[in-house]
Design a protein around this motif. Structure first.
Motif, PDB file in Angstrom:
ATOM      1  N   MET A  29       0.855  -1.196   0.000  1.00  0.00           N
ATOM      2  CA  MET A  29       0.000   0.000   0.000  1.00  0.00           C
ATOM      3  C   MET A  29       0.893   1.249   0.000  1.00  0.00           C
ATOM      4  N   GLY A  30       0.665   2.124  -0.954  1.00  0.00           N
ATOM      5  CA  GLY A  30       1.429   3.361  -1.030  1.00  0.00           C
ATOM      6  C   GLY A  30       2.711   3.256  -1.836  1.00  0.00           C
ATOM      7  N   LEU A  31       3.097   2.038  -2.230  1.00  0.00           N
ATOM      8  CA  LEU A  31       4.298   1.876  -3.041  1.00  0.00           C
ATOM      9  C   LEU A  31       3.909   1.874  -4.515  1.00  0.00           C
ATOM     10  N   TYR A  43       6.273  -3.674  -6.902  1.00  0.00           N
ATOM     11  CA  TYR A  43       5.945  -4.700  -7.901  1.00  0.00           C
ATOM     12  C   TYR A  43       6.149  -6.112  -7.349  1.00  0.00           C
ATOM     13  N   PHE A  44       7.326  -6.386  -6.811  1.00  0.00           N
ATOM     14  CA  PHE A  44       7.614  -7.734  -6.306  1.00  0.00           C
ATOM     15  C   PHE A  44       6.699  -8.105  -5.148  1.00  0.00           C
ATOM     16  N   PRO A  45       6.513  -7.232  -4.139  1.00  0.00           N
ATOM     17  CA  PRO A  45       5.577  -7.603  -3.073  1.00  0.00           C
ATOM     18  C   PRO A  45       4.151  -7.842  -3.584  1.00  0.00           C
ATOM     19  N   MET A  46       3.720  -7.088  -4.606  1.00  0.00           N
ATOM     20  CA  MET A  46       2.374  -7.298  -5.139  1.00  0.00           C
ATOM     21  C   MET A  46       2.283  -8.645  -5.859  1.00  0.00           C
TER      22      MET A  46
END
Length: 155
Positions: A29-31, A43-46
């Motif tokens: 959230m917020g990135l 991108y990678f965490p999503m």
């Protein structure tokens, strides 16, 4: 009416995967996510979030499709004693030995986990994995790491 057993292990694993996926989702959230060609910090965490959520749902669904519990087989101690420490060995030695030797020995350690793996086959596998990984990560992607570290004699 047929009774179905619910595999509680898969329920717990599915819920745990969903919780971890939700945690990573909250971190994004917020990135800025960006695109596949221009990845942002989120991108990678999503992508990890999406993968974990899909996997969690699949495991949770499989918990309700089982008909009867199967007994747990023997514990593969050899696999656990060699597979689990292999990435730890890599992480502890990659700076000192360098990428090439650390990866080579890590592959050898991991190959030893299989009782079907012969020593010559393990050696060939370790060489192939090391060469392919060095070509991909060092030369192909240009990642900035030392191929041979300070613990080794410099020629």
């Amino acid at each position: 009416m047929a009774t179905r057993n619910i595999d509680t292990t898969n329920v717990v694993a599915g819920v745990l995967l969903l919780a971890i996926g939700a945690f990573f989702g909250l971190q994004t959230m917020g990135l800025e996510i960006g695109t596949s060609l221009r990845m942002g910090p989120g991108y990678f965490p999503m992508m990890l979030t999406i993968l974990l959520l899909i996997l969690g749902v699949a495991v949770l669904i499989s918990a309700f499709k089982t008909k009867a519990g199967e007994p747990i087989g023997p514990i593969a101690w050899r696999g656990m004693l060699l597979i689990l420490p292999a990435p730890v060995f890599f992480g502890l030695t990659v700076k000192g030995l360098g990428f090439v030797p650390a990866l080579f020995f890590t592959a050898l350690i991991a190959a030893g986990a299989s009782i079907k793996m012969k020593p010559l086959t393990a050696l060939i596998l370790a060489v192939i994995v090391t060469i392919a990984s060095t070509l991909i990560f060092s030369y192909g992607l240009g990642l900035p790491f030392r191929r041979f570290g300070p613990w080794l004699p410099q020629f």
